[in-house]
Design an enzyme around this catalytic site. Structure first.
Site, PDB file in Angstrom:
ATOM      1  N   SER A 184       0.866  -1.184   0.000  1.00 24.52           N
ATOM      2  CA  SER A 184       0.000   0.000   0.000  1.00 24.52           C
ATOM      3  C   SER A 184       0.898   1.229   0.000  1.00 24.52           C
ATOM      4  CB  SER A 184      -0.851  -0.003   1.274  1.00 24.52           C
ATOM      5  OG  SER A 184      -1.506   1.234   1.457  1.00 24.52           O
ATOM      6  N   TYR A 199      -1.859  -0.433  10.919  1.00 21.26           N
ATOM      7  CA  TYR A 199      -1.933  -0.846   9.506  1.00 21.26           C
ATOM      8  C   TYR A 199      -0.640  -0.486   8.791  1.00 21.26           C
ATOM      9  CZ  TYR A 199      -3.735  -1.192   4.675  1.00 21.26           C
ATOM     10  OH  TYR A 199      -3.925  -1.511   3.345  1.00 21.26           O
TER      11      TYR A 199
HETATM   12  P1  NDP Z   1     -11.214  -6.409   0.266  1.00 18.36           P
HETATM   13  O1  NDP Z   1     -11.639  -6.286   1.677  1.00 18.36           O
HETATM   14  O2  NDP Z   1     -12.224  -6.228  -0.817  1.00 18.36           O
HETATM   15  O3  NDP Z   1     -10.489  -7.818   0.036  1.00 18.36           O
HETATM   16  C1  NDP Z   1      -9.730  -8.462   1.020  1.00 18.36           C
HETATM   17  C2  NDP Z   1      -9.585  -9.919   0.633  1.00 18.36           C
HETATM   18  O4  NDP Z   1      -8.794 -10.580   1.633  1.00 18.36           O
HETATM   19  C3  NDP Z   1     -10.908 -10.641   0.558  1.00 18.36           C
HETATM   20  O5  NDP Z   1     -10.919 -11.477  -0.568  1.00 18.36           O
HETATM   21  C4  NDP Z   1     -10.924 -11.466   1.836  1.00 18.36           C
HETATM   22  O6  NDP Z   1     -11.649 -12.662   1.628  1.00 18.36           O
HETATM   23  C5  NDP Z   1      -9.444 -11.784   1.992  1.00 18.36           C
HETATM   24  N1  NDP Z   1      -9.114 -12.180   3.354  1.00 18.36           N
HETATM   25  C6  NDP Z   1      -9.285 -11.476   4.495  1.00 18.36           C
HETATM   26  N2  NDP Z   1      -8.871 -12.187   5.544  1.00 18.36           N
HETATM   27  C7  NDP Z   1      -8.445 -13.379   5.062  1.00 18.36           C
HETATM   28  C8  NDP Z   1      -7.907 -14.547   5.650  1.00 18.36           C
HETATM   29  N3  NDP Z   1      -7.708 -14.639   6.972  1.00 18.36           N
HETATM   30  N4  NDP Z   1      -7.576 -15.595   4.851  1.00 18.36           N
HETATM   31  C9  NDP Z   1      -7.766 -15.510   3.528  1.00 18.36           C
HETATM   32  N5  NDP Z   1      -8.253 -14.425   2.903  1.00 18.36           N
HETATM   33  C10 NDP Z   1      -8.588 -13.384   3.673  1.00 18.36           C
HETATM   34  O7  NDP Z   1     -10.034  -5.366   0.098  1.00 18.36           O
HETATM   35  P2  NDP Z   1      -9.040  -4.969  -1.099  1.00 18.36           P
HETATM   36  O8  NDP Z   1      -9.338  -5.703  -2.344  1.00 18.36           O
HETATM   37  O9  NDP Z   1      -8.995  -3.518  -1.120  1.00 18.36           O
HETATM   38  O10 NDP Z   1      -7.661  -5.469  -0.453  1.00 18.36           O
HETATM   39  C11 NDP Z   1      -6.731  -6.300  -1.094  1.00 18.36           C
HETATM   40  C12 NDP Z   1      -5.335  -5.890  -0.673  1.00 18.36           C
HETATM   41  O11 NDP Z   1      -5.070  -4.566  -1.164  1.00 18.36           O
HETATM   42  C13 NDP Z   1      -5.111  -5.823   0.838  1.00 18.36           C
HETATM   43  O12 NDP Z   1      -3.844  -6.373   1.138  1.00 18.36           O
HETATM   44  C14 NDP Z   1      -5.121  -4.339   1.125  1.00 18.36           C
HETATM   45  O13 NDP Z   1      -4.378  -4.001   2.264  1.00 18.36           O
HETATM   46  C15 NDP Z   1      -4.487  -3.797  -0.148  1.00 18.36           C
HETATM   47  N6  NDP Z   1      -4.763  -2.385  -0.399  1.00 18.36           N
HETATM   48  C16 NDP Z   1      -6.039  -1.925  -0.539  1.00 18.36           C
HETATM   49  C17 NDP Z   1      -6.279  -0.564  -0.704  1.00 18.36           C
HETATM   50  C18 NDP Z   1      -7.668  -0.002  -0.741  1.00 18.36           C
HETATM   51  O14 NDP Z   1      -7.811   1.228  -0.603  1.00 18.36           O
HETATM   52  N7  NDP Z   1      -8.704  -0.808  -0.957  1.00 18.36           N
HETATM   53  C19 NDP Z   1      -5.178   0.394  -0.806  1.00 18.36           C
HETATM   54  C20 NDP Z   1      -3.877  -0.201  -0.698  1.00 18.36           C
HETATM   55  C21 NDP Z   1      -3.691  -1.538  -0.497  1.00 18.36           C
HETATM   56  P3  NDP Z   1     -12.547 -13.420   2.734  1.00 18.36           P
HETATM   57  O15 NDP Z   1     -13.115 -12.369   3.649  1.00 18.36           O
HETATM   58  O16 NDP Z   1     -13.559 -14.126   1.899  1.00 18.36           O
HETATM   59  O17 NDP Z   1     -11.595 -14.353   3.405  1.00 18.36           O
END
Ligand code: NDP
Length: 240
Positions: free
Chosen positions: A133, A146
């Protein structure tokens, strides 16, 4: 020639789901990992093994990768994307939220790396893409824990890149600014969520996850002797 397997964590929503669609359209078999398997299956992608895996449980990650490699052959890439952003104040944020982010955002990435790296070293090739990020490069209000986890993702990726460079393995860090996904919804502090939404609006809106997915695909598609080390991207209106 058939395309190799790519492992994608956090594929059930946001950036992960958009990336799964793109890489599948490119013809790759995929291992799609998340806890909400119904969301993985709803993507309805061909040659996609959908596995309910909590990436904080190393054995589950190892087992799913082994199963996918059995079916589709060796993993040529992993996208360590699963993550959570639980914003809060150091003085009153539930400590469990720190633990959750440390386990998921740091250990989850390390476990993903370990699941594919021995095979990549033996084959002398592969690509590891870690989703960090902009909060892994600089700090923001309410982001202390975070930021700590995302700085760790940057650090481990930089260090790993040097460690595996001579084996021909690429390590890529993707560092997005705000992206319009479910990420913010898990922050328990309502005021922080409201302020964050206002901040996004003042920046003219967050990035579409599709844009981040395309940056992942761009890095992966380079020739194996080219490593796009880091991509930092944000909406034009995001000042910080
Ligand atoms: P979402 O919340 O839409 O997606 C997060 C994903 O992580 C989901 O598919 C969720 O699936 C999965 N997840 C969460 N916990 C677990 C776990 N314990 N085991 C397996 N899977 C898990 O967020 P984003 O798409 O935005 O996030 C994706 C990445 O991008 C993250 O690392 C985030 O930090 C990073 N990011 C996002 C930004 C933003 O503004 N959105 C900015 C910068 C970075 P499920 O709950 O089904 O397990």
């Amino acid at each position: 020639m058939s395309k190799p397997l790519i492992v994608l964590t956090g594929a059930s929503s946001g950036i992960g789901a958009a990336t799964a669609r793109l890489l599948s359209a490119d013809g790759h078999p995929l291992l799609l990992i998340a806890r909400r398997t119904e969301r993985l299956e709803a993507l309805d992608l061909p040659r996609a093994l959908c596995r309910k895996v909590d990436v904080t449980e190393r054995a589950q990650v190892e087992q799913a990768v082994a199963e996918a490699e059995q079916e589709f052959g060796p993993a040529d890439a992993i996208v360590n994307n699963a993550g959570a952003m639980l914003l809060g104040h150091m003085a009153d944020q539930p400590v469990e939220e720190w633990d959750r982010m440390i386990d998921l955002n740091i250990k989850g990435v390390l476990y993903g790396v370990r699941a594919v790296l021995p095979g990549m070293l033996a084959r002398r090739g592969g690509t590891i893409i870690n989703i960090s990020s902009i909060a892994g490069r600089k700090t923001f209000p309410d982001h202390t824990a975070y930021c700590a986890t995302k700085f760790a993702v940057h650090a481990l990726s930089e260090s790993l890149r040097a460690e595996v460079a001579s084996a021909g393995i690429r390590v890529v860090t993707i560092a997005p600014g705000a992206v319009e996904t479910e990420l913010l919804s898990h922050t328990s502090n309502e005021q922080i969520r409201t302020d964050y939404e206002a901040w996004k609006e003042s920046a003219g809106g967050a990035l579409d996850p599709q844009v981040v997915a395309e940056s992942i695909r761009y890095a992966y598609r380079q020739p194996q002797n080219v490593t796009v080390r880091e991509i930092v991207l944000a909406s034009t209106g995001q000042e910080t």
